[in-house]
Design a protein around this motif. Structure first.
Motif, PDB file in Angstrom:
ATOM      1  N   PHE A   1     -74.692  42.654   7.293  1.00 15.45           N
ATOM      2  CA  PHE A   1     -74.227  42.439   8.543  1.00 15.45           C
ATOM      3  C   PHE A   1     -74.030  43.078  10.018  1.00 15.45           C
ATOM      4  O   PHE A   1     -73.998  42.465  10.707  1.00 15.45           O
ATOM      5  N   GLU A   2     -75.153  44.361   9.385  1.00 17.94           N
ATOM      6  CA  GLU A   2     -74.796  45.529  10.550  1.00 17.94           C
ATOM      7  C   GLU A   2     -75.003  44.956  11.791  1.00 17.94           C
ATOM      8  O   GLU A   2     -74.237  44.791  13.168  1.00 17.94           O
ATOM      9  N   VAL A   3     -76.284  44.695  11.650  1.00 13.63           N
ATOM     10  CA  VAL A   3     -77.586  44.611  12.285  1.00 13.63           C
ATOM     11  C   VAL A   3     -77.017  43.004  13.409  1.00 13.63           C
ATOM     12  O   VAL A   3     -77.068  43.598  15.291  1.00 13.63           O
ATOM     13  N   SER A   4     -77.064  42.268  12.967  1.00 13.88           N
ATOM     14  CA  SER A   4     -76.201  41.065  13.407  1.00 13.88           C
ATOM     15  C   SER A   4     -75.103  40.964  14.514  1.00 13.88           C
ATOM     16  O   SER A   4     -75.662  41.085  15.739  1.00 13.88           O
TER      17      SER A   4
ATOM     18  N   VAL B   1     -84.654  36.519  10.172  1.00 15.63           N
ATOM     19  CA  VAL B   1     -84.520  37.304   8.728  1.00 15.63           C
ATOM     20  C   VAL B   1     -84.983  36.761   7.377  1.00 15.63           C
ATOM     21  O   VAL B   1     -85.485  35.743   7.462  1.00 15.63           O
ATOM     22  N   SER B   2     -86.055  37.538   6.901  1.00 14.29           N
ATOM     23  CA  SER B   2     -87.386  37.273   6.011  1.00 14.29           C
ATOM     24  C   SER B   2     -86.570  37.910   3.846  1.00 14.29           C
ATOM     25  O   SER B   2     -85.498  38.573   4.402  1.00 14.29           O
TER      26      SER B   2
ATOM     27  N   ARG C   1     -85.449  50.524   5.008  1.00 13.35           N
ATOM     28  CA  ARG C   1     -85.285  51.345   4.166  1.00 13.35           C
ATOM     29  C   ARG C   1     -84.944  52.667   5.207  1.00 13.35           C
ATOM     30  O   ARG C   1     -85.091  53.768   5.216  1.00 13.35           O
ATOM     31  N   ASN C   2     -84.958  52.085   6.863  1.00 18.79           N
ATOM     32  CA  ASN C   2     -85.118  53.040   8.013  1.00 18.79           C
ATOM     33  C   ASN C   2     -83.195  53.174   7.705  1.00 18.79           C
ATOM     34  O   ASN C   2     -82.677  52.263   8.443  1.00 18.79           O
ATOM     35  N   LYS C   3     -82.578  54.431   7.132  1.00 14.21           N
ATOM     36  CA  LYS C   3     -81.479  54.801   7.487  1.00 14.21           C
ATOM     37  C   LYS C   3     -80.774  55.250   8.687  1.00 14.21           C
ATOM     38  O   LYS C   3     -79.665  55.384   8.378  1.00 14.21           O
ATOM     39  N   ILE C   4     -81.762  54.747   9.309  1.00 10.11           N
ATOM     40  CA  ILE C   4     -81.064  55.405  10.789  1.00 10.11           C
ATOM     41  C   ILE C   4     -80.577  54.145  11.634  1.00 10.11           C
ATOM     42  O   ILE C   4     -81.054  54.174  12.396  1.00 10.11           O
ATOM     43  N   ARG C   5     -80.948  52.584  10.966  1.00 14.63           N
ATOM     44  CA  ARG C   5     -81.345  51.695  11.724  1.00 14.63           C
ATOM     45  C   ARG C   5     -81.369  51.183  12.807  1.00 14.63           C
ATOM     46  O   ARG C   5     -80.697  51.039  13.835  1.00 14.63           O
ATOM     47  N   ASN C   6     -79.246  51.975  12.139  1.00 19.37           N
ATOM     48  CA  ASN C   6     -77.878  50.812  13.063  1.00 19.37           C
ATOM     49  C   ASN C   6     -78.075  52.199  14.874  1.00 19.37           C
ATOM     50  O   ASN C   6     -77.835  51.355  15.799  1.00 19.37           O
ATOM     51  N   ALA C   7     -78.771  53.285  14.239  1.00 18.47           N
ATOM     52  CA  ALA C   7     -78.060  54.264  15.581  1.00 18.47           C
ATOM     53  C   ALA C   7     -79.946  53.597  16.192  1.00 18.47           C
ATOM     54  O   ALA C   7     -79.478  53.348  17.766  1.00 18.47           O
TER      55      ALA C   7
END
Ligand SMILES: *[C@@H]1O[C@H](CO)[C@@H](O)[C@H](O)[C@H]1NC(C)=O
Ligand SMILES: *[C@@H]1O[C@H](CO)[C@@H](O)[C@H](O)[C@H]1NC(C)=O
Ligand SMILES: *[C@@H]1O[C@H](CO)[C@@H](O)[C@H](O)[C@H]1NC(C)=O
Ligand SMILES: *[C@@H]1O[C@H](CO)[C@@H](O)[C@H](O)[C@H]1NC(C)=O
Ligand SMILES: *[C@@H]1O[C@H](CO)[C@@H](O)[C@H](O)[C@H]1NC(C)=O
Length: 329
Positions: A147-150, A164-165, A112-118
């Motif tokens: 797969f962005e965080v990966s 990953v859950s 749900r965190n929209k800025i997680r990649n940053a």
């Protein structure tokens, strides 16, 4: 002997010397070259860079969710890890008993965190500056096309595990809690030995913090500065110490003053020796973490506040310095 003749002789001597030099150089060059002239010799040089030697391993774990209220019975966690670096780590640990302790940092990420990649990128940039060995366990709910965080993790150069859950959650708190529990189960199953700390995605650290928590034997706690950006306000919360002995707490006032439960310490305000996860009897636990009824995050959190003898206040000078800021929206 005329001067012309002398210079001719000199010239011959020089020519001889240069020839000798060249022969020696060429021979030396090839001699030096010979043992690594096999293709494997070359490839070992090239594969030094982790990005080219990287081969993600997918391991499937059957995990029964420890939190109530969700149906996790069919859930699986897929774990991706930097295998080679981990082996190197183990070797280091065997070779040098004085080696600095492994830090195991757990970061749950909400989809749900929209800025997680940053935020992942920013946190990775901090963790890159921390002395090794460090293992970063990142837990998130993953959808098939995301797969962005990966990808961010793969580029950091930090030793990490990506857990990953596949649960389906109704709110962020239960998702985060569940993810932290998954990470603890992972630590227990693999008997990872080190100091465990929950790192919030927006935490901001003074780098000396990571040296400080390596001094922890069993449990450690420290003050955190809670930053309320919207209200432009900062509140300090955490232990009250006499040198490194914890003598009291500054915690959020509980709504119900007759409440008998121990106060809830901030999740980023403590760290502990991971051996308490796989030594349940010593810590008075009735079952392993994999028992579905256990909420190990809650267990550890309560344990810290109730612990008296082996709790270390950080920094040792009366817990007098804030080394960590946490974001409270
Ligand atoms: C939970 O999952 C199990 C196994 O797939 C299934 O049999 C059960 O009906 C599910 N329960 C709920 C409440 O969805
Ligand atoms: C390990 O640490 C102890 C005490 O800090 C020191 O006396 C000893 O020399 C160290 N050993 C090695 C191999 O570095
Ligand atoms: C999660 O639950 C919501 C509603 O509760 C449902 O619409 C959605 O399809 C579920 N997602 C998965 C992956 O099961
Ligand atoms: C954790 O505690 C055990 C038992 O007290 C100890 O042997 C081990 O060295 C500790 N680990 C760390 C990383 O401090
Ligand atoms: C406070 O907590 C006690 C015990 O947990 C409970 O009996 C009581 O109803 C609570 N009071 C309020 C106002 O929530």
């Amino acid at each position: 002997m005329g001067s012309q003749e002398r210079s001719k002789k000199n010239f011959h001597l020089w020519k001889k010397a240069i020839l000798h030099f060249l022969i020696c150089f060429v021979m030396g060059f090839f001699t030096g070259f010979a043992p690594i002239s096999k293709p494997t010799g070359f490839s070992s040089h090239i594969t030094v860079s982790p990005s080219t030697s990287y081969s993600p391993q997918l391991i499937e774990l059957d995990v029964t969710g420890p939190t109530a209220g969700h149906n996790h019975s069919t859930e699986t966690a897929v774990i991706e890890e930097e295998e080679e670096q981990e082996e190197e780590e183990k070797r280091d640990q065997r070779e040098d008993s004085n080696q600095t302790k492994l830090l195991i940092l757990i970061t749950p990420i909400s989809t749900r965190n929209k800025i997680r990649n940053a935020l992942v990128t920013r946190l990775a940039n901090t963790l890159k500056l921390v002395a090794k060995p460090l293992l970063w366990i990142v837990v998130e709910q993953q959808f098939d096309d995301d797969f962005e965080v990966s990808e961010i993790l793969r580029k950091t150069g930090i030793m990490y595990r990506h857990v990953v859950s596949k649960g389906n959650f109704t709110d962020v708190d239960s998702e985060t809690d569940h993810h932290r529990n998954l990470a603890l189960i992972h630590i227990e199953q693999h008997r990872l030995s080190g100091i465990v700390h929950f790192v919030g995605l927006s935490n901001v650290y003074d780098l000396s913090f990571f040296d400080e928590i390596r001094t922890i034997e069993t449990f450690g706690t420290w003050p955190v500065a809670k930053v309320y950006a919207n209200k432009e306000e900062v509140r300090i919360e955490g232990p009250v110490c006499d040198s490194s002995e914890v003598v009291g707490w500054h915690l959020k006032r509980m709504r119900n003053m007759t409440e008998t439960r121990p106060p809830l310490i901030h999740i980023s305000s403590f760290a502990f020796n991971s051996s308490i996860l796989w030594d349940p009897e010593r810590w008075g636990r009735t079952s392993s973490l994999q028992d579905a009824s256990q909420n190990s995050v809650k267990f550890v959190r309560d344990e810290v506040v109730e612990e008296e003898t082996s709790l270390k206040g950080i920094p040792a000078q009366g817990c007098s310095k804030v080394l960590l800021w946490v974001s409270e929206g």
